[in-house]
Design a protein around this motif. Structure first.
Motif, PDB file in Angstrom:
ATOM      1  N   ARG A  25      58.351  34.670  42.249  1.00  0.00           N
ATOM      2  CA  ARG A  25      57.980  36.303  42.093  1.00  0.00           C
ATOM      3  C   ARG A  25      57.074  36.860  43.095  1.00  0.00           C
ATOM      4  NH1 ARG A  25      53.003  36.855  39.637  1.00  0.00           N
ATOM      5  NH2 ARG A  25      51.659  35.053  39.385  1.00  0.00           N
ATOM      6  N   PRO A  26      57.569  38.189  43.461  1.00  0.00           N
ATOM      7  CA  PRO A  26      56.625  38.608  44.559  1.00  0.00           C
ATOM      8  C   PRO A  26      55.164  38.653  44.089  1.00  0.00           C
ATOM      9  CG  PRO A  26      58.399  40.267  43.798  1.00  0.00           C
ATOM     10  CD  PRO A  26      58.448  39.081  42.978  1.00  0.00           C
ATOM     11  N   ILE A  27      54.238  38.726  45.071  1.00  0.00           N
ATOM     12  CA  ILE A  27      52.802  38.589  44.835  1.00  0.00           C
ATOM     13  C   ILE A  27      52.437  40.098  44.935  1.00  0.00           C
ATOM     14  CG2 ILE A  27      50.553  37.996  45.739  1.00  0.00           C
ATOM     15  CD1 ILE A  27      52.072  35.336  46.663  1.00  0.00           C
ATOM     16  N   ALA A  28      51.728  40.667  43.833  1.00  0.00           N
ATOM     17  CA  ALA A  28      51.252  42.072  44.181  1.00  0.00           C
ATOM     18  C   ALA A  28      49.531  41.684  44.369  1.00  0.00           C
ATOM     19  CB  ALA A  28      51.321  42.789  42.666  1.00  0.00           C
ATOM     20  N   VAL A  29      49.150  42.512  45.249  1.00  0.00           N
ATOM     21  CA  VAL A  29      47.576  42.472  45.628  1.00  0.00           C
ATOM     22  C   VAL A  29      47.175  43.101  44.613  1.00  0.00           C
ATOM     23  CG1 VAL A  29      45.906  43.079  47.347  1.00  0.00           C
ATOM     24  CG2 VAL A  29      48.395  42.151  48.186  1.00  0.00           C
ATOM     25  N   ALA A  30      47.679  44.390  43.946  1.00  0.00           N
ATOM     26  CA  ALA A  30      47.208  45.011  42.832  1.00  0.00           C
ATOM     27  C   ALA A  30      47.697  44.543  41.688  1.00  0.00           C
ATOM     28  CB  ALA A  30      47.466  46.503  42.971  1.00  0.00           C
ATOM     29  N   VAL A  31      46.944  43.731  40.966  1.00  0.00           N
ATOM     30  CA  VAL A  31      47.544  42.844  39.670  1.00  0.00           C
ATOM     31  C   VAL A  31      47.728  43.833  38.709  1.00  0.00           C
ATOM     32  CG1 VAL A  31      47.217  41.030  38.068  1.00  0.00           C
ATOM     33  CG2 VAL A  31      46.618  40.801  40.636  1.00  0.00           C
ATOM     34  N   PRO A  32      48.707  44.027  37.783  1.00  0.00           N
ATOM     35  CA  PRO A  32      48.859  45.047  37.023  1.00  0.00           C
ATOM     36  C   PRO A  32      48.029  44.647  35.849  1.00  0.00           C
ATOM     37  CG  PRO A  32      51.067  44.276  37.651  1.00  0.00           C
ATOM     38  CD  PRO A  32      49.937  43.582  38.312  1.00  0.00           C
ATOM     39  N   GLY A  33      47.116  45.708  35.194  1.00  0.00           N
ATOM     40  CA  GLY A  33      46.386  45.239  33.940  1.00  0.00           C
ATOM     41  C   GLY A  33      44.908  45.134  34.842  1.00  0.00           C
ATOM     42  N   HIS A  34      44.851  44.948  35.965  1.00  0.00           N
ATOM     43  CA  HIS A  34      43.329  45.021  36.569  1.00  0.00           C
ATOM     44  C   HIS A  34      43.207  46.031  37.611  1.00  0.00           C
ATOM     45  CE1 HIS A  34      42.911  40.696  35.186  1.00  0.00           C
ATOM     46  NE2 HIS A  34      43.967  40.493  35.486  1.00  0.00           N
ATOM     47  N   PRO A  35      42.028  46.606  37.408  1.00  0.00           N
ATOM     48  CA  PRO A  35      41.709  47.776  38.310  1.00  0.00           C
ATOM     49  C   PRO A  35      41.388  47.360  39.828  1.00  0.00           C
ATOM     50  CG  PRO A  35      39.902  47.336  36.794  1.00  0.00           C
ATOM     51  CD  PRO A  35      40.962  46.443  36.371  1.00  0.00           C
ATOM     52  N   ALA A  36      41.171  48.186  40.535  1.00  0.00           N
ATOM     53  CA  ALA A  36      40.796  47.829  42.064  1.00  0.00           C
ATOM     54  C   ALA A  36      39.464  47.287  42.005  1.00  0.00           C
ATOM     55  CB  ALA A  36      40.950  49.054  42.960  1.00  0.00           C
ATOM     56  N   ALA A  37      39.114  46.313  42.940  1.00  0.00           N
ATOM     57  CA  ALA A  37      37.793  45.875  42.771  1.00  0.00           C
ATOM     58  C   ALA A  37      36.936  46.782  43.248  1.00  0.00           C
ATOM     59  CB  ALA A  37      38.021  44.727  44.094  1.00  0.00           C
ATOM     60  N   THR A  38      35.453  46.494  42.726  1.00  0.00           N
ATOM     61  CA  THR A  38      34.706  47.702  42.956  1.00  0.00           C
ATOM     62  C   THR A  38      33.554  46.876  44.076  1.00  0.00           C
ATOM     63  OG1 THR A  38      33.403  46.347  40.986  1.00  0.00           O
ATOM     64  CG2 THR A  38      34.613  48.734  40.840  1.00  0.00           C
ATOM     65  N   GLY A  39      33.144  47.791  44.770  1.00  0.00           N
ATOM     66  CA  GLY A  39      32.061  47.387  45.674  1.00  0.00           C
ATOM     67  C   GLY A  39      32.967  46.513  47.092  1.00  0.00           C
ATOM     68  N   ALA A  40      34.015  46.979  47.171  1.00  0.00           N
ATOM     69  CA  ALA A  40      34.987  46.438  48.476  1.00  0.00           C
ATOM     70  C   ALA A  40      35.668  47.566  48.955  1.00  0.00           C
ATOM     71  CB  ALA A  40      36.006  45.497  47.692  1.00  0.00           C
ATOM     72  N   PRO A  41      36.246  47.350  50.096  1.00  0.00           N
ATOM     73  CA  PRO A  41      36.861  48.437  50.860  1.00  0.00           C
ATOM     74  C   PRO A  41      38.201  48.728  49.983  1.00  0.00           C
ATOM     75  CG  PRO A  41      36.348  46.628  52.233  1.00  0.00           C
ATOM     76  CD  PRO A  41      36.080  45.994  51.019  1.00  0.00           C
ATOM     77  N   GLU A  42      38.844  50.185  50.296  1.00  0.00           N
ATOM     78  CA  GLU A  42      39.961  50.560  49.467  1.00  0.00           C
ATOM     79  C   GLU A  42      41.240  49.929  49.914  1.00  0.00           C
ATOM     80  OE1 GLU A  42      40.294  54.878  49.574  1.00  0.00           O
ATOM     81  OE2 GLU A  42      38.071  54.896  49.151  1.00  0.00           O
ATOM     82  N   THR A  43      41.257  49.205  51.139  1.00  0.00           N
ATOM     83  CA  THR A  43      42.365  48.634  51.723  1.00  0.00           C
ATOM     84  C   THR A  43      41.848  47.221  52.357  1.00  0.00           C
ATOM     85  OG1 THR A  43      42.214  49.645  53.994  1.00  0.00           O
ATOM     86  CG2 THR A  43      43.614  50.769  52.139  1.00  0.00           C
ATOM     87  N   CYS A  44      42.746  46.334  52.326  1.00  0.00           N
ATOM     88  CA  CYS A  44      42.754  44.894  52.770  1.00  0.00           C
ATOM     89  C   CYS A  44      42.710  45.168  54.474  1.00  0.00           C
ATOM     90  CB  CYS A  44      43.775  43.933  52.512  1.00  0.00           C
ATOM     91  SG  CYS A  44      43.863  42.186  53.248  1.00  0.00           S
ATOM     92  N   LEU A  45      42.019  44.412  54.980  1.00  0.00           N
ATOM     93  CA  LEU A  45      41.724  44.724  56.603  1.00  0.00           C
ATOM     94  C   LEU A  45      42.876  43.819  57.092  1.00  0.00           C
ATOM     95  CD1 LEU A  45      39.814  44.913  58.979  1.00  0.00           C
ATOM     96  CD2 LEU A  45      39.293  42.341  58.658  1.00  0.00           C
ATOM     97  N   LEU A  46      43.456  43.014  56.642  1.00  0.00           N
ATOM     98  CA  LEU A  46      44.677  42.287  57.273  1.00  0.00           C
ATOM     99  C   LEU A  46      46.206  42.505  56.993  1.00  0.00           C
ATOM    100  CD1 LEU A  46      43.241  38.652  56.294  1.00  0.00           C
ATOM    101  CD2 LEU A  46      43.266  40.043  58.452  1.00  0.00           C
ATOM    102  N   CYS A  47      46.214  42.956  55.698  1.00  0.00           N
ATOM    103  CA  CYS A  47      47.674  43.513  55.151  1.00  0.00           C
ATOM    104  C   CYS A  47      47.896  44.699  54.903  1.00  0.00           C
ATOM    105  CB  CYS A  47      48.174  42.524  54.035  1.00  0.00           C
ATOM    106  SG  CYS A  47      47.355  43.064  52.337  1.00  0.00           S
ATOM    107  N   CYS A  48      46.751  45.464  54.911  1.00  0.00           N
ATOM    108  CA  CYS A  48      46.266  46.936  54.525  1.00  0.00           C
ATOM    109  C   CYS A  48      47.094  47.451  53.252  1.00  0.00           C
ATOM    110  CB  CYS A  48      47.217  47.900  55.725  1.00  0.00           C
ATOM    111  SG  CYS A  48      46.596  47.578  57.157  1.00  0.00           S
ATOM    112  N   ALA A  49      47.154  46.560  52.345  1.00  0.00           N
ATOM    113  CA  ALA A  49      47.466  46.749  51.121  1.00  0.00           C
ATOM    114  C   ALA A  49      46.283  47.595  50.468  1.00  0.00           C
ATOM    115  CB  ALA A  49      47.685  45.471  50.060  1.00  0.00           C
ATOM    116  N   GLU A  50      46.714  48.508  49.538  1.00  0.00           N
ATOM    117  CA  GLU A  50      45.727  49.479  48.836  1.00  0.00           C
ATOM    118  C   GLU A  50      45.288  49.127  47.437  1.00  0.00           C
ATOM    119  OE1 GLU A  50      47.252  53.659  48.949  1.00  0.00           O
ATOM    120  OE2 GLU A  50      47.198  53.396  51.187  1.00  0.00           O
ATOM    121  N   ALA A  51      43.937  49.337  47.263  1.00  0.00           N
ATOM    122  CA  ALA A  51      43.418  48.961  45.727  1.00  0.00           C
ATOM    123  C   ALA A  51      43.698  47.574  45.551  1.00  0.00           C
ATOM    124  CB  ALA A  51      43.836  50.055  44.831  1.00  0.00           C
ATOM    125  N   PRO A  52      43.133  46.371  46.319  1.00  0.00           N
ATOM    126  CA  PRO A  52      43.628  44.955  45.642  1.00  0.00           C
ATOM    127  C   PRO A  52      42.548  44.879  44.467  1.00  0.00           C
ATOM    128  CG  PRO A  52      42.119  44.972  47.603  1.00  0.00           C
ATOM    129  CD  PRO A  52      42.522  46.423  47.543  1.00  0.00           C
TER     130      PRO A  52
END
Length: 131
Positions: A25-52
């Protein structure tokens, strides 16, 4: 009357339109049912995925890499350095709030640990999701 060999002929390898093979199964950086991490950047520095949903933080305090990139660095590349400052990190914590992990002394040593990767998880639900 020569013999072709150009593009557009039948046969040959691949065909170019075959669907890629699915390798799990494909890996989703933004996991369904889990909000974006708080206290962290809006995008990943490496893969540029939004709202991990989860980020990794080490003793250096940088929480700029999403959990997927950090696991890939540590498991596949055997790279245990912080992607920002390059400090060698014996352990990192995958969490939904890096600020909490940094503010509570002694908390890190109590968290679930995957020794082979040097990865701790803020809670069992995050460990289950990540592994």
């Amino acid at each position: 009357g020569g013999g072709g060999g150009g593009k557009g002929g039948k046969g040959g390898k691949g065909g170019g339109s075959a669907a890629p093979l699915a390798l799990g199964r494909p890996i989703a950086v933004a996991v369904p049912g889990h909000p974006a991490a708080t206290g962290a950047p809006e995008t990943c520095l490496l893969c540029c995925a939004e709202a991990p949903s989860f980020v990794a933080v080490g003793k250096c305090g940088h929480a700029d890499a999403c959990w997927v990139c950090m696991l890939r660095l540590r498991a596949l590349s055997q790279d245990k350095r912080c992607p920002v400052c390059k400090e060698e990190l014996e352990e990192v914590v995958i969490t939904n709030n890096p600020l909490v992990v940094q503010k509570i002394p002694g908390l890190i040593s109590t968290l679930p640990l995957d020794k082979s990767l040097g990865v701790r998880f803020a809670n069992e639900a995050i460990r289950q999701e990540a592994m």
